[in-house]
Design a protein around this motif. Structure first.
Motif, short mmCIF file in Angstrom:
data_model
loop_
_atom_site.label_atom_id
_atom_site.label_comp_id
_atom_site.label_asym_id
_atom_site.label_seq_id
_atom_site.Cartn_x
_atom_site.Cartn_y
_atom_site.Cartn_z
N ALA A 16 0.82 -1.79 0.35
CA ALA A 16 -0.05 -0.16 0.16
C ALA A 16 0.77 1.38 0.04
O ALA A 16 0.79 2.41 -0.39
CB ALA A 16 -1.09 0.21 0.92
N GLN A 20 0.36 3.75 -2.67
CA GLN A 20 0.16 5.20 -2.34
C GLN A 20 1.21 6.53 -3.19
O GLN A 20 0.82 7.27 -3.78
CB GLN A 20 0.04 5.45 -1.33
CG GLN A 20 -0.58 6.86 -0.84
CD GLN A 20 -1.79 6.89 -0.76
OE1 GLN A 20 -2.76 6.55 -0.42
NE2 GLN A 20 -2.57 8.14 -2.44
N LEU A 33 -3.96 -0.43 -5.39
CA LEU A 33 -4.26 0.48 -3.82
C LEU A 33 -5.34 0.51 -2.73
O LEU A 33 -5.19 -0.10 -1.63
CB LEU A 33 -4.33 2.02 -3.45
CG LEU A 33 -3.56 2.84 -3.07
CD1 LEU A 33 -2.87 2.65 -1.64
CD2 LEU A 33 -4.38 4.35 -2.64
#
Length: 281
Positions: A16, A20, A33
């Protein structure tokens, strides 16, 4: 690409973080994501992203299945039910769609219908992977013996991932000694933080706050495991605060709670303030 590698390895928080960064840089990775956040346990951030993706592409079954689960977890049972029924109607032989609908029916109190749907899903050639979820559902319905039998069968077949759910089933069935043996075995292998949190909860139930704190300490230090999610970090703080209170040092628990945002866990804060003699606060 680094995010993809972490995702394939099951390390969702790391995935993640990289997705991001890529998304902030303009890369079209919103779906990746959102999935990594959802599978990593960060439902608060994941759900609006997945709802957006679903609105843009209602035919994305994988996203829709995840949205059902997140809606249900957030207490939006009617929203989860509407989407789950739509998915099951569109794909009546899809085991995942049937399982999501089964969980919704269970949440609505329709246990017989939920079991029927799970058994239908398990009878499909692609449905064997749903056994662990079925075991968890049986556990929630109070059928601890059946849940334990399924998880033990999974472990016997060499599925190491079934050991933590088996330990949780033992805890639910109030078979603490067997649960603790499994959890400590997982800790020796470095499997954390789920096992540490489960062991801490068990020790608090057994009125052993010192042992609970011992299990939690590695999750509370600066060098906490990289796979620790935000929700798990919050739970570790809450459990440790409860353990300090049980040991008669609520002020130490309040110190830990100061790590959380001020509006989080107000009832627990009030409880510890009362125990510390700070009634006006």
């Amino acid at each position: 690409r680094i995010g993809d590698a972490w995702f394939a390895a099951g390390r969702m928080p790391e995935a993640a973080r990289h997705f991001q960064s890529a998304f902030a840089g303009g890369r079209p990775v919103l779906r990746k994501l959102a999935q990594s956040l959802a599978w990593g346990g960060d439902a608060t951030r994941a759900r609006p992203m997945l709802e957006k993706l679903l609105a843009e592409n209602p035919a994305d079954r994988e996203v829709a299945l995840r949205v059902v689960r997140l809606r249900l977890a957030a207490g939006d049972v009617s929203g989860a039910a509407a989407l789950a029924r739509q998915l099951a109607q569109a794909a009546p032989n899809n085991p995942e769609a049937l399982a999501e609908l089964a969980d919704v029916e269970a949440a609505l109190g329709h246990a017989a219908r939920a079991r029927e749907l799970y058994e239908k899903a398990l009878a499909l050639p692609e449905g064997t992977g749903l056994l662990p979820r079925y075991a968890q559902a049986m556990q929630l319905w109070g059928a601890f013996g059946r849940a334990i039998a399924i998880q033990r069968q999974q472990v016997a077949q060499g599925k190491a991932s079934a050991r933590l759910p088996l330990a949780l089933a033992y805890i639910a069935a109030q078979r603490g000694a067997e649960a603790e043996g499994l959890l400590r075995g997982l800790l020796r292998e470095g499997i954390a933080p789920q096992a540490r949190l489960a062991l801490a909860r068990l020790k608090l139930e057994q009125e052993e706050p010192g042992a609970a704190l011992e299990a939690l300490t590695p999750l509370l230090v600066m060098s906490a495991p990289a796979e620790l999610t935000a929700e798990q970090a919050r739970e570790a703080v809450v459990l440790a605060a409860l353990a300090h209170n049980k040991r008669g040092v609520p002020q130490d628990g309040l110190g830990l709670l100061s790590r959380l945002p001020s509006g989080v866990e107000p009832a627990l804060r009030a409880r510890l303030l009362m125990a510390a003699g700070r009634k006006e606060e």
